[in-house]
Motif scaffolding. Structure first.
Motif, mmCIF file in Angstrom:
data_model
loop_
_atom_site.group_PDB
_atom_site.id
_atom_site.type_symbol
_atom_site.label_atom_id
_atom_site.label_comp_id
_atom_site.label_asym_id
_atom_site.label_seq_id
_atom_site.Cartn_x
_atom_site.Cartn_y
_atom_site.Cartn_z
ATOM 1 N N ALA B 386 0.823 -1.209 0.000
ATOM 2 C CA ALA B 386 0.000 0.000 0.000
ATOM 3 C C ALA B 386 0.858 1.261 0.000
ATOM 4 C CB ALA B 386 -0.922 0.011 1.214
ATOM 5 N N ARG B 387 2.181 1.099 0.127
ATOM 6 C CA ARG B 387 3.082 2.250 0.128
ATOM 7 C C ARG B 387 3.017 2.918 -1.251
ATOM 8 N NH1 ARG B 387 6.697 4.100 3.705
ATOM 9 N NH2 ARG B 387 8.631 4.996 2.865
ATOM 10 N N PRO B 388 2.954 4.248 -1.307
ATOM 11 C CA PRO B 388 2.790 4.913 -2.605
ATOM 12 C C PRO B 388 3.907 4.544 -3.576
ATOM 13 C CG PRO B 388 2.519 6.483 -0.805
ATOM 14 C CD PRO B 388 3.001 5.200 -0.191
ATOM 15 N N PRO B 389 3.560 4.261 -4.830
ATOM 16 C CA PRO B 389 4.593 3.957 -5.815
ATOM 17 C C PRO B 389 5.571 5.125 -5.911
ATOM 18 C CG PRO B 389 2.384 3.776 -6.791
ATOM 19 C CD PRO B 389 2.210 4.278 -5.397
ATOM 20 N N PHE B 390 6.825 4.813 -6.072
ATOM 21 C CA PHE B 390 7.886 5.801 -6.327
ATOM 22 C C PHE B 390 8.292 6.604 -5.082
ATOM 23 C CE2 PHE B 390 5.359 5.502 -10.324
ATOM 24 C CZ PHE B 390 6.287 4.799 -11.065
ATOM 25 N N LEU B 391 7.611 6.429 -3.947
ATOM 26 C CA LEU B 391 8.013 7.205 -2.771
ATOM 27 C C LEU B 391 9.445 6.860 -2.370
ATOM 28 C CD1 LEU B 391 7.592 9.095 -0.385
ATOM 29 C CD2 LEU B 391 6.462 7.228 0.851
ATOM 30 N N ASP B 392 9.740 5.559 -2.301
ATOM 31 C CA ASP B 392 11.098 5.184 -1.892
ATOM 32 C C ASP B 392 12.118 5.561 -2.955
ATOM 33 O OD1 ASP B 392 10.231 4.200 0.579
ATOM 34 O OD2 ASP B 392 9.576 2.330 -0.357
ATOM 35 N N GLU B 433 9.864 1.477 -15.964
ATOM 36 C CA GLU B 433 9.242 1.298 -17.274
ATOM 37 C C GLU B 433 8.648 -0.083 -17.407
ATOM 38 O OE1 GLU B 433 8.576 3.420 -19.417
ATOM 39 O OE2 GLU B 433 9.906 5.090 -19.039
ATOM 40 N N PRO B 434 7.438 -0.265 -17.893
ATOM 41 C CA PRO B 434 6.483 0.836 -18.041
ATOM 42 C C PRO B 434 5.923 1.222 -16.683
ATOM 43 C CG PRO B 434 5.417 -1.241 -18.576
ATOM 44 C CD PRO B 434 6.836 -1.577 -18.213
ATOM 45 N N PRO B 435 5.488 2.460 -16.513
ATOM 46 C CA PRO B 435 4.906 2.849 -15.225
ATOM 47 C C PRO B 435 3.532 2.184 -15.036
ATOM 48 C CG PRO B 435 4.741 4.656 -16.802
ATOM 49 C CD PRO B 435 5.522 3.572 -17.482
ATOM 50 N N PRO B 436 3.019 2.151 -13.812
ATOM 51 C CA PRO B 436 1.686 1.575 -13.585
ATOM 52 C C PRO B 436 0.626 2.304 -14.416
ATOM 53 C CG PRO B 436 2.806 2.081 -11.493
ATOM 54 C CD PRO B 436 3.645 2.665 -12.585
ATOM 55 N N PRO B 437 -0.533 1.669 -14.618
ATOM 56 C CA PRO B 437 -1.533 2.219 -15.553
ATOM 57 C C PRO B 437 -2.037 3.619 -15.206
ATOM 58 C CG PRO B 437 -2.218 0.053 -14.725
ATOM 59 C CD PRO B 437 -0.933 0.384 -14.053
ATOM 60 N N ASP B 438 -1.991 4.010 -13.956
ATOM 61 C CA ASP B 438 -2.480 5.346 -13.624
ATOM 62 C C ASP B 438 -1.359 6.389 -13.623
ATOM 63 O OD1 ASP B 438 -1.587 3.812 -11.524
ATOM 64 O OD2 ASP B 438 -2.796 4.823 -10.009
ATOM 65 N N PHE B 439 -0.226 6.045 -14.258
ATOM 66 C CA PHE B 439 0.873 7.000 -14.432
ATOM 67 C C PHE B 439 1.190 7.126 -15.918
ATOM 68 C CE2 PHE B 439 1.261 5.728 -10.072
ATOM 69 C CZ PHE B 439 1.863 6.780 -9.403
ATOM 70 N N ARG B 440 1.594 8.327 -16.339
ATOM 71 C CA ARG B 440 2.009 8.559 -17.730
ATOM 72 C C ARG B 440 3.133 9.589 -17.745
ATOM 73 N NH1 ARG B 440 -0.979 5.012 -19.060
ATOM 74 N NH2 ARG B 440 -2.488 4.842 -20.765
ATOM 75 N N TRP B 441 4.067 9.412 -18.707
ATOM 76 C CA TRP B 441 5.113 10.416 -18.943
ATOM 77 C C TRP B 441 4.568 11.471 -19.892
ATOM 78 C CZ3 TRP B 441 9.497 10.307 -16.157
ATOM 79 C CH2 TRP B 441 9.935 9.089 -15.614
ATOM 80 N N LEU B 442 4.515 12.730 -19.460
ATOM 81 C CA LEU B 442 4.024 13.834 -20.295
ATOM 82 C C LEU B 442 5.137 14.857 -20.537
ATOM 83 C CD1 LEU B 442 1.219 12.633 -19.628
ATOM 84 C CD2 LEU B 442 0.394 14.945 -19.219
#
Lengths: 487, 487
Positions: B386-392, B433-442
């Protein structure tokens, strides 16, 4: 890379819009459609509320609700707009919080994009069957709450990422009748084989534009999806015939983002922001039992003036729908409305007069509406200065300046025989200048740009924008499909 | 013509962003600001709710309301997100339905645009005075509900049509703390003389970007307005030095709409539409008396876990505000949060990793948030997954890949000592890569485009976008103001 794809897509859309025949001639479509309509009998009878099955007035709130709590409810809204001609009222309103899908599948045949359209019977249609998008499904539909059949072609839209997205945007519906209703307007391009089921057919965008000119044929959902197609001027200029009369040339230029516009897009966005910031519009959902000025009898909820609309109940017997018989409440307008755009060429570029319009059901307070959008009868009891601006100008227009004039139906799943007379009317050059503060002249490029986003262009304006797309392509050079499609 | 104006404007913004000194040197600003801060004492003391004047818990609902019914209320919201890690909760939330104005006045001096900024004391500021926009006014402020002094410079923003609009868009604020709060973010350019009142000063955009790197100086309202400036790549390339390190060159290219992007804007919009259409987020306003898991004592409403935030009451004694003393409720977060963008160059173009984030207070369900936006302590009691993705990933980044790292304050009128550590961090090429579905590179160009509209980019992401604007201009050639502005 993204932009190159967009330019290619725009050109392919323009080619399809200029194709007056596709896999089949339009005459063949009419014959087939007449047959389909016969094969899809639908019988709709008004019934007293007491005969609704699965629906009841909630004893506490008086709201008209389904036993499952799904589908939609008829409740009420209270509106306060302090400085308006009518500064406050309450009214029944349909609350349907789920997002449905309105989707058109497109595919190239012989180098020309075709749209997969569906002949669909709906209880509110004044003529039974109209032409619908490939998919027209509420969330309850496609999660099959009522145990109906699966929705064909839905998988293409639920898995849009696997295909080519042409358009995909949430758009509002009638803000006077629906509380914050929105549908996902989608156009998805596929390249693989697609089975054509009974009742479906492939038509070019050009053919659909032709059918738009026929009373009550292309349904509201088809029109709103077509309005979201990303037409641009560069593509149109390269495809459409240049030797054309002035106004159509001005329309084609109007799709080009480098054409001069009366207001910059920055100014247009600022004008919308200001309209939304006034902070004087207050809406509040209230129980239907608390609505004032409306009376419920055994068969209808009506306004005490007899105006606006009625809430009624119907029994539906249908031969070819997910279920063969059901009952439901519907909203029945009391008259045919008038929906019109005034247009004119400014410095050789077509501009459309839009109105920043408050309707209680919008999620974001204000959306851009046509120049005129009203039921004339609603204004009979009000002072002349309360008469909608431009209504008389539109109704008194001489025939030679009427560019489009067709009666089209609103959504047939919730609204009973709801129709509007849709007009596009050419304004005199010096007429209506400057327009009132809540009106602005916009180019077609600006409207196409706003339609990439939610909350900007209301459903009546979207219908007229689909008509304008059709007018711009109407007399163009016919592009012959490469595989010898019949004409 | 509109587009030509836009190109000219973009270039003038780029010139101001590259101006590290303006009418005054930044060192002079610091000296003056320190003096102003001393001249604006503000004393804030926690008090029991019972000592609030004009505020009370409503006997029926338990909501914390002002006697006039204006300003704001502390009420509650119930949230259901069926398949989420935390599928449902209720919480207190601030409801402030009026639209305020956050406005920066800009004017050219010696060919360089300057922003009129204000030293402003607010009760929630951890350090008393921070640097604010020219105007920062709630609707109650500028209609003077509390009988305070008139808001200086407000007239420029209420009559924007008479001046040059640089930006004008409604943007959301914290969706976890505010219910559907929005402010009008405005930048208005004037050409006539402007009197500089006590506490106000002119600074270039470049100077503001420098000040962004200082802890708790540029307030949230300044940052969100700066994020809405329409920077474009063409202008930046023509103004900024080209002989620069790779990542900044990639950032400058990222502002250009013709630079390649990982996803087309059409795909990005479709991804946002899909996230908003899932239909499984249900929020419902409930009386504060019905909130569960929260306990009210004499001085605070706290979550039973001790996490998230507290609702408190304060007494304010201020030397230089519209009123000199008042009491009010405030929301006090329990810890300093982490807000971070992961960025990287993709095909030579800087991309930013955004998260389509559900927060209960958004008007339209989902907005784009930074890669990381959280209070790490909130996750201590949850399972590791449940830890937020990319926090660490963000917290463990080696210093050489940290591009920005500053503690900045959130809004000081409603939030008490609310601070976040804002980071921009360069990701490894192949990481994530690839990021989880609710993330996008803009790209930055895509974010700047979305910021012309409401409902797309949340307030934390907007702060970081203001920082990215600053990073892109940081080492550029200094443009010397034509009138010999001091350095």
């Amino acid at each position: 890379m993204a932009e190159e794809h967009d330019a290619g897509l725009a050109k392919r859309l323009a080619i399809s819009a200029s194709a007056k025949a596709g896999r089949g001639a339009t005459a063949d479509f009419h014959a087939a459609f007449a047959g389909l309509a016969e094969a899809m009998p639908i019988q709709v009878d008004r019934i007293p509320f007491a005969e609704l099955a699965g629906w009841a007035f909630h004893p506490g709130t008086g709201n008209l609700v389904h036993d499952t709590g799904r589908f939609f409810t008829v409740e009420s809204i209270e509106v306060r707009i302090p400085d308006a001609v009518v500064p406050g009222w309450s009214q029944p309103i349909i609350n349907q919080p789920e997002v449905g899908i309105l989707g058109i599948l497109v595919k190239e045949f012989g180098g020309v994009l075709h749209c997969l359209m569906q002949a669909k019977a709906e209880p509110g249609n004044c003529n039974g069957v109209q032409l619908s998008p490939t998919v027209q499904a509420t969330h309850s539909n496609y999660t099959r709450v009522h145990g109906g059949r699966r929705v064909p072609y839905l998988e293409y839209f639920l898995d849009a990422d696997a295909h080519q997205v042409v358009a995909d945007v949430l758009q509002s519906e009638q803000g006077s009748w629906f509380y914050r209703k929105r549908n996902r307007n989608m156009v998805i391009e596929v390249t693989g084989p697609v089975e054509v089921l009974d009742g479906f057919c492939w038509l070019t965008i050009g053919q659909l534009h032709q059918l738009l000119g026929q009373d009550n044929l292309l349904n509201m959902d088809s029109r709103t999806v077509l309005s979201c197609l990303p037409f641009t001027g560069e593509a149109l200029e390269s495809v459409f015939a240049a030797d054309t009369e002035d106004l159509r040339a001005a329309a084609i230029r109007s799709y080009h983002e480098l054409s001069p516009s009366r207001h910059s897009t920055r100014e247009v966005l600022s004008w919308i922001t200001a309209a939304r910031s006034r902070g004087d519009v207050r809406t509040r959902r209230i129980p239907l039992a608390e609505v004032t000025g409306w009376t419920r009898d055994a068969t209808a909820i009506t306004h005490d003036s007899g105006q606006f609309f009625r809430i009624i109940a119907v029994d539906v017997q249908a031969g070819s729908r997910e279920r063969t018989s059901w009952t439901q409440p519907m909203l029945e307008p009391v008259e045919v409305g008038v929906v019109a755009f005034l247009v004119k060429s400014i410095a050789g570029v077509l501009h459309v007069l839009v109105n920043a319009c408050i309707e209680p059901g919008y999620l974001d307070v204000v959306e851009l509406a046509p120049t005129v959008q009203c039921c004339p009868g609603n204004y009979a009891h009000l002072a002349p200065e309360a008469r909608p601006p431009f209504l008389d100008a539109v109704l008194d227009t001489p025939p030679e300046r009427i560019l489009f004039d067709t009666v089209l139906s609103e959504e047939g799943g919730r609204f009973f025989a709801a129709r509007n007379r849709y007009l596009v009317v050419e304004a005199d050059d010096d007429e209506h200048e400057p327009p009132p503060p809540d009106f602005r002249w916009l180019t077609l490029h600006q409207l196409v740009g706003l339609l990439r986003h939610s909350h900007y262009v209301n459903v009546q304006a979207r219908s007229l924008i689909a008509c304008l797309h059709g007018l711009s392509a109407r007399h163009s050079a016919v592009v012959q499909p490469a595989n010898g499609g019949r004409r």
